[in-house]
Scaffold this active site. Structure first.
Site, short mmCIF file in Angstrom:
data_model
loop_
_atom_site.label_atom_id
_atom_site.label_comp_id
_atom_site.label_asym_id
_atom_site.label_seq_id
_atom_site.Cartn_x
_atom_site.Cartn_y
_atom_site.Cartn_z
N THR A 6 9.49 3.24 -1.84
CA THR A 6 10.45 4.09 -2.83
C THR A 6 12.04 4.72 -1.97
O THR A 6 13.36 3.88 -2.42
CB THR A 6 9.43 5.45 -2.86
OG1 THR A 6 8.39 5.00 -3.97
CG2 THR A 6 10.44 5.93 -3.91
N SER B 72 -14.12 -13.25 -2.19
CA SER B 72 -13.76 -12.74 -0.56
C SER B 72 -15.40 -12.95 -0.13
O SER B 72 -14.38 -12.96 1.14
CB SER B 72 -12.91 -12.65 -0.56
OG SER B 72 -12.65 -10.61 -0.52
N PRO C 149 0.70 -1.41 -0.20
CA PRO C 149 -0.49 -0.12 -0.27
C PRO C 149 0.93 1.42 -0.44
O PRO C 149 2.03 0.91 0.24
CB PRO C 149 -0.54 -0.10 1.46
CG PRO C 149 -0.67 -1.24 1.60
CD PRO C 149 0.30 -1.95 1.51
N PRO C 150 0.46 2.52 -0.15
CA PRO C 150 0.89 3.65 0.12
C PRO C 150 1.11 4.62 0.84
O PRO C 150 0.84 3.73 2.44
CB PRO C 150 -0.26 4.16 -1.07
CG PRO C 150 -0.27 3.86 -1.40
CD PRO C 150 -1.38 2.51 -0.98
N GLY C 151 2.50 4.50 1.23
CA GLY C 151 3.30 5.19 2.75
C GLY C 151 4.22 3.82 3.34
O GLY C 151 4.49 4.33 4.16
N VAL C 152 4.24 2.89 2.55
CA VAL C 152 4.86 1.76 3.60
C VAL C 152 6.00 1.87 3.85
O VAL C 152 7.27 1.11 4.01
CB VAL C 152 3.91 0.62 3.46
CG1 VAL C 152 2.83 0.47 3.64
CG2 VAL C 152 4.47 0.05 1.83
N GLY C 153 7.03 2.39 2.51
CA GLY C 153 8.30 3.39 3.02
C GLY C 153 9.19 2.17 1.28
O GLY C 153 9.92 1.98 1.33
N LYS D 43 -5.55 -8.30 5.48
CA LYS D 43 -7.91 -7.97 5.90
C LYS D 43 -7.18 -8.28 7.75
O LYS D 43 -7.89 -7.68 8.40
CB LYS D 43 -7.68 -8.82 5.07
CG LYS D 43 -8.10 -9.10 3.79
CD LYS D 43 -9.41 -10.27 3.15
CE LYS D 43 -9.13 -9.87 2.02
NZ LYS D 43 -9.69 -11.34 0.88
#
Length: 800
Positions: free
Chosen positions: A387, A705, A381-385, A748
């Site tokens: 890059t 799911s 996900p975005p923001g997990v580091g 999840k």
């Protein structure tokens, strides 16, 4: 009435179907005092002037016919507005020139061309008639001469200036010059100059109205001086352009002669310094043999191209790229595993799998020098580091770092470069990056590879197939270089939020490492170690001036952010630091620290934005809590079901995809088929419609799911038993009542943990994925693994 575009002498030659009328010689007659008036749109006729005119209107054609049939005299007057076809007296000036029709030529298109000769000035006294054309009583004006030395000086000065104007102006013929030289009367000379000088219609009209010859010369001289100045400047500019062109040609020939002489003497030519530098670089930069041969041939060709030719620059730039690329230049890897591990831990918290994979790569390099770099793909996900992890990897390995953003890239040439035939062609961004860092083994992060586009310019993803294949990228060929470059030493790291948009052939080349969402405890450690110190530094504060206890940071994490990464958390911390900075400055004392406690958050950040307590959300039958995976992390979702009087229809709302709709049909069919064992009375199902809704209707939802959540909500509705609020579930269902495995278990379960749920229900075949969940979450959460829907319902449905 206007002047024709072509020379009148050609028109009068016949050959165009016209009928020519030429007057017979007549004895000299006095000029009449009543004349037909012909309006002129774009010319002023002066006495002694002969000019062609084009007559188009019916009124003017009749006037010409009557004039030619009579004494051939008419009044020629300039119109105030050129676009009026049949002028009235108010549209004409009051002064004009008496003209005599010399020749007339009629054409089949009902137009008439006439040659008129100007005779005398006149002033209109009154108009006698307006139909069929204008007639006016006129007073013929005579020139007012003056016999004086001043008059002679004016005429002589005007004569001299006009001769200079004729010399500089290509528009004036030699005949005009002859007429000017042979005109001895000042009045006729002034009219000749006025008729041929480049003046506006208003300036010509004002000169026509002046009867005093001296005054005409007085007005003419400034106009002639202006015209002479314009012509002189224009002639100067023309000469400078011609001189510049001649100088360029002269310089070219001189350079060629110098080069020929220097070749005979064995000396270098003017471009020799460039060629010498390139030749030295070819010899000393350690180019591969194939590259060296190509560069030598290109240098030989360049030596034959003129220094000023455009091709010289193209070839020179090409050679500059070849000799300055790091063909065999690399940075030495740091092979100390402990130091590399320390750097990774200092710059990133958690991410154990990624760090282990990189340390394994480092260990293999230490054992075997020549190892092709792996192609890692960090998915999360975005923001997990993702890059920033690439920069940490480069620091740990001691390599140069390059980041190439692929988001929105649609041009294949961005990867492969443009061919040299195009103007301003350049290599692709990979080759450009290698030249910039001067190393052939940097760490290159290809950011957002899942957001590459394509259009008529090509598909960058197809170009990346060669770049990201360890078996092929050793001979990567850029369109600009047209030479193979070895990219196998480069450590490529790609990042993506999810894998589905990535081309299957490209995805097959990637070693995928999933980065999970951060737990609350991990976010707390990241905030303490990285986010808060960075924000304090950016806002000019020292750590001792602002204090945020762990309880405050945890409240921010749980009540003000809900995300997989830490970007929003950093924004909220930045807000708190700004508030603290303002408080410190306003009280003018930076020595007393500001402590932000949990109770201060409402004043600083406002009320709570997220409520994590789910226990009070489900209080009636027909609602169940499910788990969903999204590109930005896991989420919980509620599925609601109700029934009303109807005809047994199933209504589905909430922007559901086809797969999710089919899951709802499967769930209802299973419950109807198992109504007896499940102790549900569905004998009257044809009298009721069932409506299933998934809130957040603006967000599209799909996937299998949610099957177990739908069947739980329907079972709750039909059995009138409430689903437990502290349980979330995920899994696919079948008509036979089996619970099938699904993906995204880690994300999840983390979403359930963020929402403070106590238990989760997972398919039995996903038991292996439970071990991927962080220990912190597993220790706080109870998990149930089920194989059948009946097992699920026993767990999630509360007793009546």
């Amino acid at each position: 009435m206007s002047t024709p575009d072509t020379e009148f002498i050609h028109i009068l030659g016949g050959g165009e179907g016209g009928t020519e009328t030429v007057p017979k010689p007549q004895p000299h007659r006095p000029l009449p005092d009543v004349l037909p008036i012909l309006g002129l749109s774009d010319i002023v006729i002066f006495p002694g002037m002969v000019a062609p005119l084009l007559v188009e209107s019916t009124q003017s054609t009749r006037l010409i016919d009557d004039v030619v049939a009579g004494d051939r005299f008419l009044g020629l007057v300039l119109q105030k507005k050129a676009d009026i076809e049949n002028p009235i007296p108010e549209d004409l000036w009051t002064h004009g020139c008496v003209g005599r029709v010399v020749k007339m030529l009629k054409f089949p298109d009902n137009t008439v061309r006439v040659l008129v000769e100007g005779l005398r000035r006149f002033e209109i006294k009154e108009y006698r008639s307006k139909d069929p054309y204008l007639c006016a009583k006129v007073e013929v004006l005579q020139d007012v001469p003056e016999e004086s030395i001043e008059m002679a000086a004016l005429a002589r000065n005007a004569q001299a200036q006009f001769q200079e104007i004729i010399t500089l102006s290509p528009a004036l013929s030699e005949q005009v010059k002859i007429n000017a030289l042979n005109t001895d009367q000042p009045g006729k000379l002034s009219d000749l100059i006025a008729a041929n000088l480049n003046l506006s219609l208003e300036e010509r009209q004002h000169l026509l109205e002046v009867t005093s010859v001296k005054e005409r010369f007085t007005r003419l001289l400034p106009l002639m001086s202006r015209e002479l100045e314009v012509l002189t400047l224009g002639s100067k500019i023309q000469k400078e352009v011609a001189t510049s062109m001649s100088k360029s040609q002269r310089d070219f020939f001189l350079r060629e002669q110098i080069r020929a002489i220097q070749r005979e003497l064995g000396e270098n030519d003017p471009a020799g310094s460039d060629l010498t530098i390139i030749r030295e670089q070819i010899e000393h930069n350690g180019l591969p043999e194939e590259v060296k041969n190509v560069a030598a041939k290109e240098l030989e060709r360049l030596s034959q191209v003129p220094f000023t030719a455009a091709e010289y620059t193209v070839s020179r730039n090409y050679l500059d790229w070849i000799v300055n690329l790091p063909w065999n230049k690399s940075t030495e890897d740091k092979l100390d595993l402990d130091a590399a591990s320390k750097i990774l831990d200092e710059q990133h918290f958690g991410l154990t799998k990624v760090k282990d994979r990189l340390l394994e790569f480092l260990a293999v390099i230490k054992l075997r020098d020549r190892l092709k770099g792996p192609i890692l793909c960090l998915v999360g996900p975005p923001g997990v580091g993702k890059t920033s992890l690439g920069k940490s990897i480069a620091d740990a390995l001691g390599r140069k770092f390059v980041r190439i953003a692929l988001g929105g890239m649609r041009d294949e040439a961005e990867i492969r470069g443009h061919r040299r035939t195009y103007v301003s062609a350049l290599p692709g961004r990979i080759i450009q990056s290698l030249r910039r860092v001067e190393s052939n083994n940097p760490v290159i992060v290809l950011d957002e590879i899942d957001k590459v586009g394509s259009d008529y310019r090509g598909d960058p993803a197809a170009a990346l197939l060669e770049v990201l294949d360890p078996q092929q990228n050793s001979t990567f060929t850029d369109n600009y270089l047209d030479l193979p470059f070895d990219l196998s030493h480069v450590l490529f790291i790609t990042t993506a939020n999810w894998l589905d948009p990535i081309h299957p052939a490209l995805r097959d080349r990637l070693e995928v490492i999933e980065l999970p969402s951060y737990t609350s405890a991990e976010k707390l450690q990241i905030a303490k170690r990285f986010l808060l110190p960075r924000q304090l530094e950016e806002h000019g504060l020292k750590k001792k001036f602002v204090r945020m206890p762990d309880a405050t940071l945890m409240r921010v994490i749980q009540d003000y952010t809900r995300e997989a990464g830490v970007r929003n958390l950093e924004r909220e911390i930045a807000t708190l630091v700004r508030k603290a900075a303002r408080k410190i400055v306003s009280r003018k004392s930076v020595h007393q620290p500001v402590t932000i406690s949990p109770k201060d958050l409402i004043a600083y950040l406002g009320g709570k934005r997220f409520f994590s307590d789910m226990a009070e959300r489900i209080k009636e039958p027909g609602i169940a809590t499910g788990l969903a995976w999204t590109p930005v992390g896991g989420e919980i979702l509620f599925i609601e079901a109700t029934r009303m009087a109807g005809r047994g229809k199933l209504i589905l709302t909430g922007s559901l995809g086809d797969v999710m709709k089919e899951s709802a049909q499967t769930a209802l069919s299973y419950l109807r088929s198992q109504a007896g064992p499940l102790k549900m009375n569905l004998d009257d199902h044809e009298k009721f419609d069932i409506h299933i809704h998934v809130p957040a209707g603006a967000t599209p939802k799909d996937g299998p799911s949610a099957g177990v959540t739908i069947v739980a909500a329907l079972a709750s509705l039909l059995s009138r038993r409430v689903v437990r609020s502290d349980v979330a579930m995920t899994g696919e269902i079948s008509l036979r009542g089996r619970v099938l495995p699904v993906g995204g278990i880690k994300e999840k379960v983390l979403a359930a943990s963020r929402s403070r749920l106590k238990e989760v229900v997972l398919p039995e075949e996903n038991r292996k994925d439970w071990n991927e969940v962080p220990d912190e979450v597993r220790s706080k959460m109870k998990v149930h693994f089920v194989r059948k829907i009946s097992d699920l319902l026993r767990i999630v449905l509360a007793p009546k």
